[in-house]
Design a protein around this motif. Structure first.
Motif: not given
Length: 71
Positions: A47-52, A54-59
């Motif tokens: 599964p994607p990490s929390d950091k990934q 967060d980066q996706l949400f920022e984009i």
């Protein structure tokens, strides 16, 4: 009658060579597809990490100015 069969060995060698090249290309394609399939399965298993996320949400947030992050 012997004149008809003079080109036969050359044609046979050419046919075998072309079949070998075709076989090599198809084997390479199958190997590449197996690698892509394995990579896809490994990616889906983790599964994607929390950091990934967060980066996706920022984009997404940058592409959608009215979108705000739920807290």
């Amino acid at each position: 009658m012997a004149h008809r069969y003079e080109a036969l060995p050359i044609g046979l060698v050419a046919s075998v060579a072309l079949f070998g090249i075709y076989l090599w290309k198809k084997t390479s394609e199958i190997s590449e597809l197996r690698g892509l399939s394995t990579a896809s399965q490994q990616r889906d298993a983790e599964p994607p990490s929390d950091k990934q996320l967060d980066q996706l949400f920022e984009i997404i947030a940058r592409s959608q100015p009215g979108l705000s992050r739920p807290d």
